[in-house]
Design an enzyme around this catalytic site. Sequence first.
Site, PDB file in Angstrom:
ATOM      1  N   TRP A 147       2.849   8.017  -2.514  1.00 15.95           N
ATOM      2  CA  TRP A 147       4.236   8.172  -2.949  1.00 15.95           C
ATOM      3  C   TRP A 147       4.289   9.121  -4.144  1.00 15.95           C
ATOM      4  O   TRP A 147       5.128  10.022  -4.212  1.00 15.95           O
ATOM      5  CB  TRP A 147       4.800   6.804  -3.322  1.00 15.95           C
TER       6      TRP A 147
ATOM      7  N   LEU B  94      10.557 -20.584  -4.858  1.00 17.96           N
ATOM      8  CA  LEU B  94       9.542 -19.745  -4.235  1.00 17.96           C
ATOM      9  C   LEU B  94       8.210 -19.826  -4.982  1.00 17.96           C
ATOM     10  O   LEU B  94       8.179 -19.811  -6.203  1.00 17.96           O
ATOM     11  CB  LEU B  94      10.043 -18.289  -4.254  1.00 17.96           C
TER      12      LEU B  94
ATOM     13  N   ASP C  94       0.828  -1.213   0.000  1.00 22.35           N
ATOM     14  CA  ASP C  94       0.000   0.000   0.000  1.00 22.35           C
ATOM     15  C   ASP C  94       0.862   1.264   0.000  1.00 22.35           C
ATOM     16  O   ASP C  94       1.977   1.264   0.529  1.00 22.35           O
ATOM     17  CB  ASP C  94      -0.920  -0.031   1.240  1.00 22.35           C
TER      18      ASP C  94
ATOM     19  N   ASN D 240       1.220   3.469  -2.933  1.00 19.31           N
ATOM     20  CA  ASN D 240       1.721   3.918  -4.240  1.00 19.31           C
ATOM     21  C   ASN D 240       1.200   5.314  -4.588  1.00 19.31           C
ATOM     22  O   ASN D 240       1.947   6.157  -5.095  1.00 19.31           O
ATOM     23  CB  ASN D 240       1.261   2.957  -5.351  1.00 19.31           C
TER      24      ASN D 240
ATOM     25  N   ARG E  29       2.065  -4.849   6.142  1.00 12.80           N
ATOM     26  CA  ARG E  29       1.350  -3.809   5.396  1.00 12.80           C
ATOM     27  C   ARG E  29       2.165  -2.532   5.427  1.00 12.80           C
ATOM     28  O   ARG E  29       2.563  -2.069   6.514  1.00 12.80           O
ATOM     29  CB  ARG E  29      -0.052  -3.539   5.941  1.00 12.80           C
TER      30      ARG E  29
ATOM     31  N   HIS F 110       2.431   3.516  -9.012  1.00 11.24           N
ATOM     32  CA  HIS F 110       2.253   2.076  -9.271  1.00 11.24           C
ATOM     33  C   HIS F 110       3.461   1.507 -10.026  1.00 11.24           C
ATOM     34  O   HIS F 110       3.880   0.391  -9.776  1.00 11.24           O
ATOM     35  CB  HIS F 110       0.969   1.833 -10.067  1.00 11.24           C
TER      36      HIS F 110
END
Length: 228
Positions: free
Chosen positions: A19, A125, A14, A16, A176, A31
């Site tokens: 920013w 992974l 969370d 973006n 988060r 994004h």
Amino acid sequence: MSVDFPKHIAIIMDGNGRWAQKRHLPRLAGHKAGAKAVERTLRAAQKNGISFLTLYAFSAENWSRPQEEINGLMQLLSQALDDYSHKAMQHNIRLWFSGQRHPLSPQLLSQIDAIVQKTAKHTGLTLNLALNYGARQEILHAVNAAFAAGEKALTQETLHRYLYHPDLPDPELIIRTSGEERLSNFLLWQAAYSEFYFTPVLWPDFTEHDFEQALAIYKTRTRRFGGI
Ligand code: IPE
Ligand code: IPE
Ligand code: MG
């Protein structure tokens, strides 16, 4: 006293938009920068021996955003999937998708399906992409699928078998970013005993060091699961 090493880390990526706003840039620039943070995080997860990484990329509720932002996000996701598909092949990464298919575009879905199929046998992974994901939707889907399969009285174990990925272990740690401290409809069933790590760092600024910091904090926690 020490906690078990986490097998599954889940991240609510969370911040973006904020920013970008701080830099007087369009939200989409945030994004884009967020996609770079995903690459760093993947590296950090691999380096630290994490088996499952769930990334919340787009929630079932994010359709309420302006159409322009949604279009931009979907385009970015498609580009990112192209890039990651090569990385997944090189690095033995397995891709899983968690979410509802409708109303994602057929193009994006076939792109995802192709990578999921191509990487299905990879043993490194597992990157579980939560896309058009909502936890209440997942639980309802599981309940309906269980009834459709003829299950009568649901137990926790039966319901678990009808989740999007029954083989996904519950996340030991949920991170988060951006200072928000809520789940926003993420992994409600699986988070029953998860540890939480909230950081004010905005997602595009999230580094390998931040990932390792979260891991270090997790290691200081005492998980009691109702015991003493
Ligand atoms: C997270 O960043 C990305 C998505 C939800 C798709 P946001 O876009 O929510 O950023 P803020 O919360 O507005 O800063
Ligand atoms: C949660 O972030 C969803 C993702 C990170 C994909 P939001 O920014 O959509 O959450 P709210 O609306 O602030 O709860
Ligand atoms: Mg947000």
